[in-house]
Write a protein that holds these residues in place. Structure first.
Motif, PDB file in Angstrom:
ATOM      1  N   GLU A   1      -1.746  12.829 -12.843  1.00 13.15           N
ATOM      2  CA  GLU A   1      -2.434  14.229 -12.807  1.00 13.15           C
ATOM      3  C   GLU A   1      -0.685  14.709 -12.464  1.00 13.15           C
ATOM      4  O   GLU A   1       0.023  13.602 -11.796  1.00 13.15           O
ATOM      5  CB  GLU A   1      -2.772  14.733 -11.028  1.00 13.15           C
ATOM      6  N   PRO A   2      -0.278  15.422 -13.117  1.00 11.96           N
ATOM      7  CA  PRO A   2       0.714  16.112 -12.451  1.00 11.96           C
ATOM      8  C   PRO A   2       2.292  15.926 -10.680  1.00 11.96           C
ATOM      9  O   PRO A   2       3.119  15.275 -11.149  1.00 11.96           O
ATOM     10  CB  PRO A   2       1.641  17.214 -12.782  1.00 11.96           C
ATOM     11  N   GLU A   3       0.506  15.913 -10.648  1.00  9.69           N
ATOM     12  CA  GLU A   3       1.227  15.716  -8.842  1.00  9.69           C
ATOM     13  C   GLU A   3       1.916  14.491  -8.493  1.00  9.69           C
ATOM     14  O   GLU A   3       2.589  14.436  -7.766  1.00  9.69           O
ATOM     15  CB  GLU A   3       0.016  16.532  -7.782  1.00  9.69           C
ATOM     16  N   PHE A   4       1.618  13.571  -9.245  1.00 12.84           N
ATOM     17  CA  PHE A   4       1.657  12.231  -9.251  1.00 12.84           C
ATOM     18  C   PHE A   4       3.379  11.704 -10.280  1.00 12.84           C
ATOM     19  O   PHE A   4       2.985  10.907  -9.288  1.00 12.84           O
ATOM     20  CB  PHE A   4       0.558  11.236  -8.754  1.00 12.84           C
ATOM     21  N   ALA A   5       3.278  12.757 -10.959  1.00 13.79           N
ATOM     22  CA  ALA A   5       4.474  11.936 -11.149  1.00 13.79           C
ATOM     23  C   ALA A   5       5.748  11.044 -10.261  1.00 13.79           C
ATOM     24  O   ALA A   5       6.428  10.306 -11.609  1.00 13.79           O
ATOM     25  CB  ALA A   5       4.759  13.115 -12.959  1.00 13.79           C
ATOM     26  N   PRO A   6       6.891  12.081 -10.161  1.00 11.59           N
ATOM     27  CA  PRO A   6       8.072  11.882  -8.885  1.00 11.59           C
ATOM     28  C   PRO A   6       7.336  10.131  -9.041  1.00 11.59           C
ATOM     29  O   PRO A   6       8.103   9.399  -9.095  1.00 11.59           O
ATOM     30  CB  PRO A   6       8.398  12.676  -7.679  1.00 11.59           C
TER      31      PRO A   6
ATOM     32  N   SER B   1       0.799  -1.243   0.004  1.00 11.00           N
ATOM     33  CA  SER B   1      -0.279   0.178   0.243  1.00 11.00           C
ATOM     34  C   SER B   1       0.549   1.228   0.001  1.00 11.00           C
ATOM     35  O   SER B   1       1.823   1.349   1.114  1.00 11.00           O
ATOM     36  CB  SER B   1      -0.710  -0.276   1.082  1.00 11.00           C
ATOM     37  N   ILE B   2       0.528   2.270  -1.171  1.00 11.88           N
ATOM     38  CA  ILE B   2       1.359   3.707  -1.073  1.00 11.88           C
ATOM     39  C   ILE B   2      -0.074   4.367  -0.484  1.00 11.88           C
ATOM     40  O   ILE B   2      -0.723   4.816  -1.016  1.00 11.88           O
ATOM     41  CB  ILE B   2       1.924   3.479  -2.583  1.00 11.88           C
ATOM     42  N   PRO B   3       0.851   5.583  -0.197  1.00 13.42           N
ATOM     43  CA  PRO B   3       0.826   6.875   0.219  1.00 13.42           C
ATOM     44  C   PRO B   3       0.400   7.808  -0.112  1.00 13.42           C
ATOM     45  O   PRO B   3       0.743   9.339  -0.057  1.00 13.42           O
ATOM     46  CB  PRO B   3       1.234   6.935   1.914  1.00 13.42           C
ATOM     47  N   MET B   4      -0.706   7.945  -1.309  1.00 13.55           N
ATOM     48  CA  MET B   4      -0.083   8.686  -2.074  1.00 13.55           C
ATOM     49  C   MET B   4      -0.548  10.444  -2.076  1.00 13.55           C
ATOM     50  O   MET B   4      -0.579  10.983  -3.141  1.00 13.55           O
ATOM     51  CB  MET B   4      -1.234   7.580  -3.812  1.00 13.55           C
ATOM     52  N   MET B   5      -1.199  10.642  -0.959  1.00 11.41           N
ATOM     53  CA  MET B   5      -1.869  11.542  -0.445  1.00 11.41           C
ATOM     54  C   MET B   5      -1.064  12.540  -0.919  1.00 11.41           C
ATOM     55  O   MET B   5      -1.290  13.930  -0.260  1.00 11.41           O
ATOM     56  CB  MET B   5      -2.132  11.215   0.724  1.00 11.41           C
ATOM     57  N   ASP B   6       0.983  12.396  -0.338  1.00 15.08           N
ATOM     58  CA  ASP B   6       1.438  12.438   0.598  1.00 15.08           C
ATOM     59  C   ASP B   6       3.095  12.593  -0.949  1.00 15.08           C
ATOM     60  O   ASP B   6       3.197  11.376  -0.731  1.00 15.08           O
ATOM     61  CB  ASP B   6       2.099  13.172   1.540  1.00 15.08           C
ATOM     62  N   THR B   7       3.197  13.034  -1.857  1.00 10.93           N
ATOM     63  CA  THR B   7       3.692  12.307  -2.768  1.00 10.93           C
ATOM     64  C   THR B   7       5.313  12.016  -2.262  1.00 10.93           C
ATOM     65  O   THR B   7       5.459  10.893  -2.202  1.00 10.93           O
ATOM     66  CB  THR B   7       4.457  13.084  -4.467  1.00 10.93           C
ATOM     67  N   ASP B   8       5.952  12.708  -1.449  1.00 12.83           N
ATOM     68  CA  ASP B   8       7.632  12.300  -0.881  1.00 12.83           C
ATOM     69  C   ASP B   8       7.236  11.317  -0.688  1.00 12.83           C
ATOM     70  O   ASP B   8       8.110  10.533   0.013  1.00 12.83           O
ATOM     71  CB  ASP B   8       7.925  13.594   0.081  1.00 12.83           C
ATOM     72  N   GLN B   9       6.182  11.189   0.944  1.00 18.94           N
ATOM     73  CA  GLN B   9       5.860   9.819   1.322  1.00 18.94           C
ATOM     74  C   GLN B   9       5.775   8.995   1.058  1.00 18.94           C
ATOM     75  O   GLN B   9       5.941   7.526   0.543  1.00 18.94           O
ATOM     76  CB  GLN B   9       4.934  10.064   2.406  1.00 18.94           C
ATOM     77  N   ALA B  10       4.790   8.423  -0.080  1.00 16.93           N
ATOM     78  CA  ALA B  10       4.686   7.639  -0.767  1.00 16.93           C
ATOM     79  C   ALA B  10       6.027   7.224  -1.678  1.00 16.93           C
ATOM     80  O   ALA B  10       6.765   5.897  -1.541  1.00 16.93           O
ATOM     81  CB  ALA B  10       3.915   7.990  -2.434  1.00 16.93           C
TER      82      ALA B  10
ATOM     83  N   ASN C   1       8.328   2.612 -12.403  1.00 15.71           N
ATOM     84  CA  ASN C   1       8.868   2.952 -13.817  1.00 15.71           C
ATOM     85  C   ASN C   1      10.374   2.475 -13.822  1.00 15.71           C
ATOM     86  O   ASN C   1      10.397   1.624 -14.348  1.00 15.71           O
ATOM     87  CB  ASN C   1       8.246   4.039 -14.679  1.00 15.71           C
ATOM     88  N   ALA C   2      11.003   2.885 -12.327  1.00 14.30           N
ATOM     89  CA  ALA C   2      12.589   2.725 -12.994  1.00 14.30           C
ATOM     90  C   ALA C   2      12.952   1.135 -12.032  1.00 14.30           C
ATOM     91  O   ALA C   2      13.907   1.118 -12.236  1.00 14.30           O
ATOM     92  CB  ALA C   2      12.856   4.002 -11.892  1.00 14.30           C
ATOM     93  N   SER C   3      11.688   0.818 -11.470  1.00 16.71           N
ATOM     94  CA  SER C   3      11.992  -0.266 -10.697  1.00 16.71           C
ATOM     95  C   SER C   3      11.504  -1.418 -12.038  1.00 16.71           C
ATOM     96  O   SER C   3      11.437  -2.212 -10.889  1.00 16.71           O
ATOM     97  CB  SER C   3      11.453  -0.185  -9.761  1.00 16.71           C
ATOM     98  N   GLY C   4      10.826  -0.698 -12.757  1.00 15.28           N
ATOM     99  CA  GLY C   4       9.910  -1.812 -13.701  1.00 15.28           C
ATOM    100  C   GLY C   4       8.516  -2.512 -12.684  1.00 15.28           C
ATOM    101  O   GLY C   4       8.504  -3.727 -12.751  1.00 15.28           O
ATOM    102  N   LEU C   5       8.525  -1.740 -11.740  1.00 14.20           N
ATOM    103  CA  LEU C   5       7.430  -2.365 -10.434  1.00 14.20           C
ATOM    104  C   LEU C   5       5.770  -3.249 -11.544  1.00 14.20           C
ATOM    105  O   LEU C   5       5.437  -2.422 -12.446  1.00 14.20           O
ATOM    106  CB  LEU C   5       6.990  -1.808  -9.589  1.00 14.20           C
TER     107      LEU C   5
END
Length: 324
Positions: free
Chosen positions: A145-150, A107-116, A156-160
């Motif tokens: 949405e751009p906010e989730f791009a990082p 599970s990923i806390p997507m509400m905060d991109t840094d924490q995600a 993607n870099a990990s090929g998940l």
């Protein structure tokens, strides 16, 4: 039918299974003020889970939380990190105890991109980590949405592998009868999300994500030709069908054997993975969703080699699961 005859007795791999674990449920009850409709049968019970898996020939389940983002919103996002960490740690403990029977989608806390991004890196070290689980939207914000791009750049870099599960959203009031908001609304949301990801250029930008669409992709197999008509208005390099052929579709639903055969014909049997939605869904026919899933695959009319891929072979490849 009481066992899965495919895959030479090694057991199928169920990529769509849920469990509400004890510490996560306690955090949920502490955090969420509204009533929680969590049935006891949905809660983690090691003996019951393993017993049902053995009954239906499931060798390994990949556990994930369903619809985690329904429990908080943009004005109250702080519980997200604790919820994700507790859930991932508990799933990791289950996987460590039974490494041949369980894996987990974090599970990923997507509400905060840094924490995600931080939780993704932490979760990768949890026993049994096999990928991530996200919903079709993050509390009504689209995944492109751009906010989730990082976050998606890191994933993607990990090929998940990314298991994509629908999440309820506000619908016209006339939908809220006979559970149609749930039974139809969820697969509609999956269809919308996958179409938007295809048309927005998201899948061009993150081509190494291995997306597993729950519930045979909603209505994508049936509406592909219609969705193609949006290509001129879209931003993608290719028509939607190009991307739909690269997605993976699980067999949860409950669905029908003809639909499994349809997906195999349209996108290839190598794009189908076995999923049950266990422990949800005691159907009106007295069948659990897991029983439906076993039967619709077995009765799909596909060849034995195709069945073997669907029951386990495709998931082994996507999730890098070695044979025992």
């Amino acid at each position: 039918m009481t066992t899965n005859p495919a895959n030479g007795g090694a057991g199928s791999i169920d990529v769509h299974a849920h469990a509400f674990t004890p510490r996560f449920t306690n955090v949920l009850k502490k955090t969420v003020t509204r009533p929680l409709a969590i049935r006891s049968i949905w809660e983690w019970d090691e003996n019951r889970f393993l017993g049902e898996m053995d009954r239906w020939g499931v060798g390994l389940q990949v556990l994930s939380l369903p619809q985690m983002y329904e429990y908080f919103d943009w004005d109250n996002r702080s519980p997200a990190v604790e919820m994700a960490q507790v859930a991932n740690d508990e799933y990791g403990e289950i996987c460590a105890k039974h490494p041949q029977r369980f894996k987990m989608f974090a599970s990923i806390p997507m509400m905060d991109t840094d924490q995600a991004c931080k939780e993704l890196e932490r979760a990768k070290r949890c026993p049994g980590f096999a990928g991530i689980s996200l919903c079709t939207h993050i509390r009504e914000r689209a995944l492109d949405e751009p906010e989730f791009a990082p976050f998606f750049a890191a994933a993607n870099a990990s090929g998940l592998a990314m298991f994509l599960h629908p999440l309820e959203r506000p619908l016209p009031k006339e939908w809220n009868v006979y559970r149609l908001d749930h039974l139809i609304g969820l697969p509609v949301d999956t269809t919308f999300s996958l179409s938007r990801l295809a048309l927005s250029g998201f899948l061009d930008k993150y081509p190494d994500l291995k997306i597993i669409a729950a519930h045979v992709g909603g209505a994508v197999p049936f509406l592909t030709r219609r969705i193609e008509r949006a290509f001129r208005e879209g931003k993608s390099e290719h028509k939607p069908s190009h991307y739909f052929r690269q997605l993976f579709y699980d067999t949860a639903g409950p669905t029908d054997e003809a639909i499994v055969a349809c997906v195999a014909r349209m996108f290839g049997s190598e794009q189908i993975v076995f999923g049950t939605d266990y422990p949800f869904g005691l159907g009106q026919e007295g069948k659990q969703y897991i029983e439906h899933a076993v039967e619709v695959v077995q009765d799909s009319g596909l060849s034995e080699s195709e069945l073997a891929k669907i029951y386990a072979g495709n998931a082994r490849q996507i999730l890098h699961i070695d044979r025992a």
